[in-house]
Design a protein around this motif. Structure first.
Motif, mmCIF file in Angstrom:
data_model
loop_
_atom_site.group_PDB
_atom_site.id
_atom_site.type_symbol
_atom_site.label_atom_id
_atom_site.label_comp_id
_atom_site.label_asym_id
_atom_site.label_seq_id
_atom_site.Cartn_x
_atom_site.Cartn_y
_atom_site.Cartn_z
ATOM 1 N N ARG A 63 12.063 1.260 5.461
ATOM 2 C CA ARG A 63 10.969 0.764 6.311
ATOM 3 C C ARG A 63 9.628 0.936 5.602
ATOM 4 N N TRP A 64 9.415 2.090 4.980
ATOM 5 C CA TRP A 64 8.153 2.354 4.282
ATOM 6 C C TRP A 64 7.958 1.349 3.155
ATOM 7 N N LEU A 65 9.006 1.114 2.369
ATOM 8 C CA LEU A 65 8.901 0.152 1.274
ATOM 9 C C LEU A 65 8.634 -1.252 1.788
ATOM 10 N N SER A 66 9.293 -1.608 2.858
ATOM 11 C CA SER A 66 9.097 -2.931 3.443
ATOM 12 C C SER A 66 7.656 -3.101 3.932
ATOM 13 N N ASP A 67 7.161 -2.105 4.640
ATOM 14 C CA ASP A 67 5.790 -2.171 5.154
ATOM 15 C C ASP A 67 4.780 -2.231 4.016
ATOM 16 N N ASN A 68 4.950 -1.408 3.013
ATOM 17 C CA ASN A 68 4.002 -1.381 1.905
ATOM 18 C C ASN A 68 4.116 -2.616 1.023
ATOM 19 N N ALA A 69 5.293 -3.206 0.938
ATOM 20 C CA ALA A 69 5.433 -4.442 0.174
ATOM 21 C C ALA A 69 4.646 -5.554 0.858
ATOM 22 N N GLU A 70 4.709 -5.602 2.184
ATOM 23 C CA GLU A 70 3.946 -6.610 2.925
ATOM 24 C C GLU A 70 2.449 -6.395 2.744
ATOM 25 N N LEU A 71 2.004 -5.155 2.772
ATOM 26 C CA LEU A 71 0.592 -4.843 2.561
ATOM 27 C C LEU A 71 0.156 -5.266 1.154
ATOM 28 N N ALA A 72 0.993 -5.007 0.167
ATOM 29 C CA ALA A 72 0.668 -5.399 -1.208
ATOM 30 C C ALA A 72 0.576 -6.918 -1.332
ATOM 31 N N LYS A 73 1.455 -7.641 -0.650
ATOM 32 C CA LYS A 73 1.400 -9.105 -0.677
ATOM 33 C C LYS A 73 0.090 -9.609 -0.059
ATOM 34 N N GLN A 74 -0.309 -8.996 1.041
ATOM 35 C CA GLN A 74 -1.550 -9.392 1.706
ATOM 36 C C GLN A 74 -2.756 -9.137 0.805
ATOM 37 N N GLN A 75 -2.776 -7.987 0.150
ATOM 38 C CA GLN A 75 -3.891 -7.666 -0.735
ATOM 39 C C GLN A 75 -3.932 -8.603 -1.940
ATOM 40 N N LEU A 76 -2.774 -8.960 -2.460
ATOM 41 C CA LEU A 76 -2.716 -9.892 -3.581
ATOM 42 C C LEU A 76 -3.213 -11.273 -3.159
ATOM 43 N N ALA A 77 -2.841 -11.719 -1.976
ATOM 44 C CA ALA A 77 -3.309 -13.014 -1.476
ATOM 45 C C ALA A 77 -4.831 -12.998 -1.322
ATOM 46 N N TRP A 78 -5.377 -11.889 -0.788
ATOM 47 C CA TRP A 78 -6.831 -11.768 -0.636
ATOM 48 C C TRP A 78 -7.520 -11.813 -2.002
ATOM 49 N N LYS A 80 -6.408 -13.197 -4.771
ATOM 50 C CA LYS A 80 -6.327 -14.560 -5.308
ATOM 51 C C LYS A 80 -7.391 -15.451 -4.671
ATOM 52 N N GLN A 81 -7.593 -15.292 -3.388
ATOM 53 C CA GLN A 81 -8.596 -16.080 -2.681
ATOM 54 C C GLN A 81 -9.991 -15.764 -3.221
ATOM 55 N N GLN A 82 -10.271 -14.492 -3.401
ATOM 56 C CA GLN A 82 -11.582 -14.102 -3.919
ATOM 57 C C GLN A 82 -11.811 -14.638 -5.326
ATOM 58 N N LEU A 83 -10.790 -14.569 -6.158
ATOM 59 C CA LEU A 83 -10.918 -15.089 -7.526
ATOM 60 C C LEU A 83 -11.104 -16.605 -7.534
ATOM 61 N N ALA A 84 -10.416 -17.296 -6.638
ATOM 62 C CA ALA A 84 -10.565 -18.743 -6.557
ATOM 63 C C ALA A 84 -11.984 -19.114 -6.157
ATOM 64 N N GLU A 85 -12.558 -18.400 -5.177
ATOM 65 C CA GLU A 85 -13.929 -18.656 -4.764
ATOM 66 C C GLU A 85 -14.911 -18.346 -5.885
ATOM 67 N N LEU A 86 -14.678 -17.272 -6.607
ATOM 68 C CA LEU A 86 -15.536 -16.911 -7.727
ATOM 69 C C LEU A 86 -15.466 -17.974 -8.818
ATOM 70 N N TRP A 87 -14.278 -18.498 -9.046
ATOM 71 C CA TRP A 87 -14.083 -19.522 -10.082
ATOM 72 C C TRP A 87 -14.850 -20.792 -9.717
ATOM 73 N N LYS A 88 -14.853 -21.143 -8.409
ATOM 74 C CA LYS A 88 -15.569 -22.324 -7.955
ATOM 75 C C LYS A 88 -17.077 -22.154 -8.122
ATOM 76 N N GLN A 89 -17.608 -20.948 -7.966
ATOM 77 C CA GLN A 89 -19.029 -20.679 -8.029
ATOM 78 C C GLN A 89 -19.553 -20.569 -9.460
#
Length: 93
Positions: A63-78, A80-89
């Motif tokens: 359960r701990w690994l599953s929960d933390n894997a989901e958190l890591a995926k969310q942080q990675l998505a965030w 990527k979004q920040q880098l994409a916005e920075l790249w556009k600017q």
């Protein structure tokens, strides 16, 4: 874990060699005995793994690994979004 399995096989080989030296049995009989020992050892290892997988500690770890894997995926998505916005600017050279 691999080390303990190797140790188990080394002990089985030593037992087989000792049994052959003591009894002078035919090689086929010796092979049969080693196969029986191997089957018993395999059954014991499977039982141990089953018990471990069903334990509360293992379930909590999954359960701990599953929960933390989901958190890591969310942080990675965030990120990527920040880098994409920075790249556009960034102005083109």
């Amino acid at each position: 874990m691999k080390g303990s399995i190797l140790l188990l096989f080394a002990c089985m080989a030593a037992l087989a060699a000792a049994a052959r030296a003591d009894t002078g049995e035919q090689p086929k009989e010796l092979v049969r005995k080693v196969q029986e020992y191997t089957q018993k050892a395999t059954a014991m290892v499977k039982d141990a793994f089953s018990t471990l997988q069903e334990s509360e500690v293992a379930q909590q770890a999954r359960r701990w690994l599953s929960d933390n894997a989901e958190l890591a995926k969310q942080q990675l998505a965030w990120l990527k979004q920040q880098l994409a916005e920075l790249w556009k600017q960034t102005p083109a050279a």
